[in-house]
Design a protein around this motif. Structure first.
Motif, PDB file in Angstrom:
ATOM      1  N   SER A 157      10.893   9.513   7.298  1.00  0.00           N
ATOM      2  CA  SER A 157       9.973   9.319   6.101  1.00  0.00           C
ATOM      3  C   SER A 157       9.646   7.857   6.519  1.00  0.00           C
ATOM      4  O   SER A 157       8.370   7.238   5.617  1.00  0.00           O
ATOM      5  N   GLU A 158      10.583   6.955   5.947  1.00  0.00           N
ATOM      6  CA  GLU A 158      10.023   5.332   6.643  1.00  0.00           C
ATOM      7  C   GLU A 158       9.603   4.854   7.780  1.00  0.00           C
ATOM      8  O   GLU A 158       8.179   4.158   7.344  1.00  0.00           O
ATOM      9  N   LEU A 159       9.185   5.975   8.389  1.00  0.00           N
ATOM     10  CA  LEU A 159       8.513   5.363   9.783  1.00  0.00           C
ATOM     11  C   LEU A 159       6.869   5.873   9.629  1.00  0.00           C
ATOM     12  O   LEU A 159       6.106   5.792   9.856  1.00  0.00           O
ATOM     13  N   TRP A 160       7.065   7.374   8.532  1.00  0.00           N
ATOM     14  CA  TRP A 160       5.450   7.785   8.129  1.00  0.00           C
ATOM     15  C   TRP A 160       4.450   7.546   6.952  1.00  0.00           C
ATOM     16  O   TRP A 160       4.069   6.768   7.653  1.00  0.00           O
ATOM     17  N   ALA A 161       5.701   6.828   6.219  1.00  0.00           N
ATOM     18  CA  ALA A 161       4.498   5.889   5.478  1.00  0.00           C
ATOM     19  C   ALA A 161       4.113   4.648   6.162  1.00  0.00           C
ATOM     20  O   ALA A 161       3.333   3.984   6.036  1.00  0.00           O
ATOM     21  N   VAL A 171       4.479   7.578   1.610  1.00  0.00           N
ATOM     22  CA  VAL A 171       5.812   9.156   1.575  1.00  0.00           C
ATOM     23  C   VAL A 171       6.825   8.710   0.451  1.00  0.00           C
ATOM     24  O   VAL A 171       7.361   7.232   1.572  1.00  0.00           O
ATOM     25  N   THR A 172       7.921   9.011   0.042  1.00  0.00           N
ATOM     26  CA  THR A 172       8.499   9.035  -0.716  1.00  0.00           C
ATOM     27  C   THR A 172      10.294   9.546  -0.280  1.00  0.00           C
ATOM     28  O   THR A 172       9.495  10.723   0.377  1.00  0.00           O
ATOM     29  N   THR A 173      11.349   9.063  -0.311  1.00  0.00           N
ATOM     30  CA  THR A 173      12.240  10.521  -0.610  1.00  0.00           C
ATOM     31  C   THR A 173      12.738  10.859  -1.423  1.00  0.00           C
ATOM     32  O   THR A 173      13.973   9.090  -2.018  1.00  0.00           O
ATOM     33  N   VAL A 174      13.552  11.499  -2.153  1.00  0.00           N
ATOM     34  CA  VAL A 174      13.912  11.956  -3.080  1.00  0.00           C
ATOM     35  C   VAL A 174      15.421  12.164  -2.809  1.00  0.00           C
ATOM     36  O   VAL A 174      15.291  13.907  -2.239  1.00  0.00           O
ATOM     37  N   GLN A 175      16.757  11.303  -2.944  1.00  0.00           N
ATOM     38  CA  GLN A 175      17.493  11.477  -2.524  1.00  0.00           C
ATOM     39  C   GLN A 175      17.959  12.024  -3.435  1.00  0.00           C
ATOM     40  O   GLN A 175      18.786  11.783  -4.137  1.00  0.00           O
ATOM     41  N   ALA A 176      19.200  13.479  -3.438  1.00  0.00           N
ATOM     42  CA  ALA A 176      18.838  14.301  -4.913  1.00  0.00           C
ATOM     43  C   ALA A 176      20.638  13.973  -4.900  1.00  0.00           C
ATOM     44  O   ALA A 176      21.311  14.341  -3.747  1.00  0.00           O
ATOM     45  N   GLY A 177      21.364  14.543  -5.992  1.00  0.00           N
ATOM     46  CA  GLY A 177      22.485  15.219  -6.106  1.00  0.00           C
ATOM     47  C   GLY A 177      22.746  15.823  -6.057  1.00  0.00           C
ATOM     48  O   GLY A 177      22.054  17.189  -5.959  1.00  0.00           O
ATOM     49  N   MET A 229       3.046   7.116 -10.310  1.00  0.00           N
ATOM     50  CA  MET A 229       2.932   5.249 -10.136  1.00  0.00           C
ATOM     51  C   MET A 229       1.586   5.199  -9.520  1.00  0.00           C
ATOM     52  O   MET A 229       1.311   5.886  -9.302  1.00  0.00           O
ATOM     53  N   PRO A 230       1.700   3.746 -10.890  1.00  0.00           N
ATOM     54  CA  PRO A 230      -0.306   3.509 -10.236  1.00  0.00           C
ATOM     55  C   PRO A 230      -0.550   3.393  -8.881  1.00  0.00           C
ATOM     56  O   PRO A 230       0.259   3.010  -7.513  1.00  0.00           O
ATOM     57  N   ALA A 231      -1.638   3.760  -8.903  1.00  0.00           N
ATOM     58  CA  ALA A 231      -1.701   3.428  -6.872  1.00  0.00           C
ATOM     59  C   ALA A 231      -1.827   1.767  -6.152  1.00  0.00           C
ATOM     60  O   ALA A 231      -1.132   2.064  -4.243  1.00  0.00           O
ATOM     61  N   ASP A 232      -1.446   0.825  -6.581  1.00  0.00           N
ATOM     62  CA  ASP A 232      -0.695  -0.158  -5.822  1.00  0.00           C
ATOM     63  C   ASP A 232       0.633  -0.266  -5.777  1.00  0.00           C
ATOM     64  O   ASP A 232       1.099  -1.533  -5.784  1.00  0.00           O
ATOM     65  N   LEU A 233       1.495   1.005  -6.052  1.00  0.00           N
ATOM     66  CA  LEU A 233       3.008   0.113  -6.020  1.00  0.00           C
ATOM     67  C   LEU A 233       3.176   1.686  -4.482  1.00  0.00           C
ATOM     68  O   LEU A 233       2.533   2.829  -4.433  1.00  0.00           O
ATOM     69  N   HIS A 234       4.453   1.567  -4.177  1.00  0.00           N
ATOM     70  CA  HIS A 234       4.921   2.344  -3.163  1.00  0.00           C
ATOM     71  C   HIS A 234       6.218   2.783  -3.390  1.00  0.00           C
ATOM     72  O   HIS A 234       7.141   1.588  -3.675  1.00  0.00           O
ATOM     73  N   ILE A 235       7.108   3.363  -3.913  1.00  0.00           N
ATOM     74  CA  ILE A 235       7.899   3.866  -3.804  1.00  0.00           C
ATOM     75  C   ILE A 235       9.037   4.854  -2.731  1.00  0.00           C
ATOM     76  O   ILE A 235       8.279   5.838  -2.112  1.00  0.00           O
ATOM     77  N   GLY A 236       9.559   3.990  -1.990  1.00  0.00           N
ATOM     78  CA  GLY A 236      10.582   4.689  -0.524  1.00  0.00           C
ATOM     79  C   GLY A 236      11.236   5.639  -0.635  1.00  0.00           C
ATOM     80  O   GLY A 236      10.881   6.513   0.118  1.00  0.00           O
ATOM     81  N   THR A 237      12.379   4.780  -1.775  1.00  0.00           N
ATOM     82  CA  THR A 237      13.430   6.235  -1.708  1.00  0.00           C
ATOM     83  C   THR A 237      13.788   6.484  -2.775  1.00  0.00           C
ATOM     84  O   THR A 237      13.919   4.774  -2.982  1.00  0.00           O
ATOM     85  N   VAL A 238      13.889   6.778  -3.438  1.00  0.00           N
ATOM     86  CA  VAL A 238      15.084   7.055  -5.046  1.00  0.00           C
ATOM     87  C   VAL A 238      16.019   7.816  -4.904  1.00  0.00           C
ATOM     88  O   VAL A 238      16.128   9.118  -3.939  1.00  0.00           O
ATOM     89  N   ALA A 239      17.309   7.041  -4.979  1.00  0.00           N
ATOM     90  CA  ALA A 239      18.576   8.266  -4.781  1.00  0.00           C
ATOM     91  C   ALA A 239      18.752   8.359  -6.284  1.00  0.00           C
ATOM     92  O   ALA A 239      19.754   7.399  -7.119  1.00  0.00           O
ATOM     93  N   LEU A 240      19.299   9.729  -6.743  1.00  0.00           N
ATOM     94  CA  LEU A 240      20.024   9.765  -7.329  1.00  0.00           C
ATOM     95  C   LEU A 240      21.358  10.361  -7.219  1.00  0.00           C
ATOM     96  O   LEU A 240      21.669  11.255  -6.652  1.00  0.00           O
ATOM     97  N   SER A 241      22.221  10.810  -7.956  1.00  0.00           N
ATOM     98  CA  SER A 241      23.451  11.009  -8.295  1.00  0.00           C
ATOM     99  C   SER A 241      23.612  12.237 -10.018  1.00  0.00           C
ATOM    100  O   SER A 241      23.021  10.756 -10.783  1.00  0.00           O
ATOM    101  N   ALA A 242      24.268  12.843 -10.399  1.00  0.00           N
ATOM    102  CA  ALA A 242      24.748  13.442 -11.305  1.00  0.00           C
ATOM    103  C   ALA A 242      25.781  12.983 -11.946  1.00  0.00           C
ATOM    104  O   ALA A 242      26.529  12.125 -11.480  1.00  0.00           O
TER     105      ALA A 242
END
Length: 250
Positions: A157-161, A171-177, A229-242
């Motif tokens: 995902s990082e390299l695709w971005a 390209v964003t990764t959502v790391q879910a719990g 999110m606005p077009a001028d922002l990028h979120i690479g990874t979102v890490a979630l935990s329950a």
């Protein structure tokens, strides 16, 4: 103007919850799943604007066929959510050939096949979201194959971005719990496998019964925020935990 969103593994679990959420928000959803009856049932619930297609993400021919059908109906899509995955614990000594191949095909090759076929439809402000897992960071015993595949997807995902920036594709990764809903009461693993999995995790201090479990619907809020999110922002990874909620005071 609503978005057109393709979701893999949309027949149940998080994929189904995302389809329901985005359809309720006024988006157009394309539901992909290995079992056609499951995705058709969800699409029927959502209404005529939405499309259900059989697709085994680990089979490149199946993916090509699905995206050719999508392109005929939607020459432009806004979002691909690579959600489909197989999840099974085992040790190195006992893992069977078919378990290795199924995990590699669905969890690792699947996002590649889907992103490759979706790319011509995503160019110019499209978005790929790859669903990962907290098991990557927790390093849970007996989940090395699943976590390893997800770790590879996170790196990709990082390299695709970087690679797709000129194409206008984020390209964003959502790391879910851990997640559940009212229809999911537990795993479908053999009882002895479930017990060993719990025991091995307890040895490293992970008591599965004490860990928090989030609702799929809560997790969909995060995907909504990522897409908005606005077009001028990028979120690479979102890490979630329950979060384990405290008992209400008496």
């Amino acid at each position: 103007m609503g978005k057109t969103i393709v979701i893999t593994g949309a027949g149940d679990g998080l994929g189904r919850a995302l389809a329901r959420r985005f359809a309720a928000d006024g988006e157009t959803v394309v539901l992909l799943g290995r079992t056609l009856a499951k995705v058709e049932a969800v699409a029927a619930e959502l209404g005529d604007a939405h499309l259900a297609l059989q697709c085994d993400v680990g089979n490149p021919d199946s993916v090509r066929t699905a995206f050719a059908t999508i392109a005929a109906r939607h020459p432009k899509i806004d979002v691909l959510i690579n959600n489909a995955a197989v999840y099974e614990p085992f040790t190195l000594a006992e893992v069977r050939d078919e378990q290795i191949m199924a995990s590699l095909a669905t969890n690792f090759a699947g996002p590649i096949f889907c992103a490759r076929e979706a790319l011509p439809l995503l160019r110019g402000d499209g978005h790929i979201i790859n669903v990962s897992s907290e098991s990557v960071s927790l390093k849970m015993p007996m989940l090395w194959m699943y976590a390893g595949g997800k770790a590879a997807v996170e790196l990709m995902s990082e390299l695709w971005a970087r690679e797709l920036e000129e194409d206008g594709v984020r390209v964003t990764t959502v790391q879910a719990g851990m997640m559940m809903d009212e229809t999911k009461t537990g795993s479908n693993w053999p009882i002895d496998v479930s017990m060993r999995f719990a025991q091995e995790n307890a040895k490293i201090g992970l008591n599965l019964r004490e860990r928090g479990i989030s609702h799929y619907n809560s997790v969909t809020d995060v995907f909504r925020a990522v897409l908005d999110m606005p077009a001028d922002l990028h979120i690479g990874t979102v890490a979630l935990s329950a979060r384990k909620r405290a008992a209400a005071p008496a």
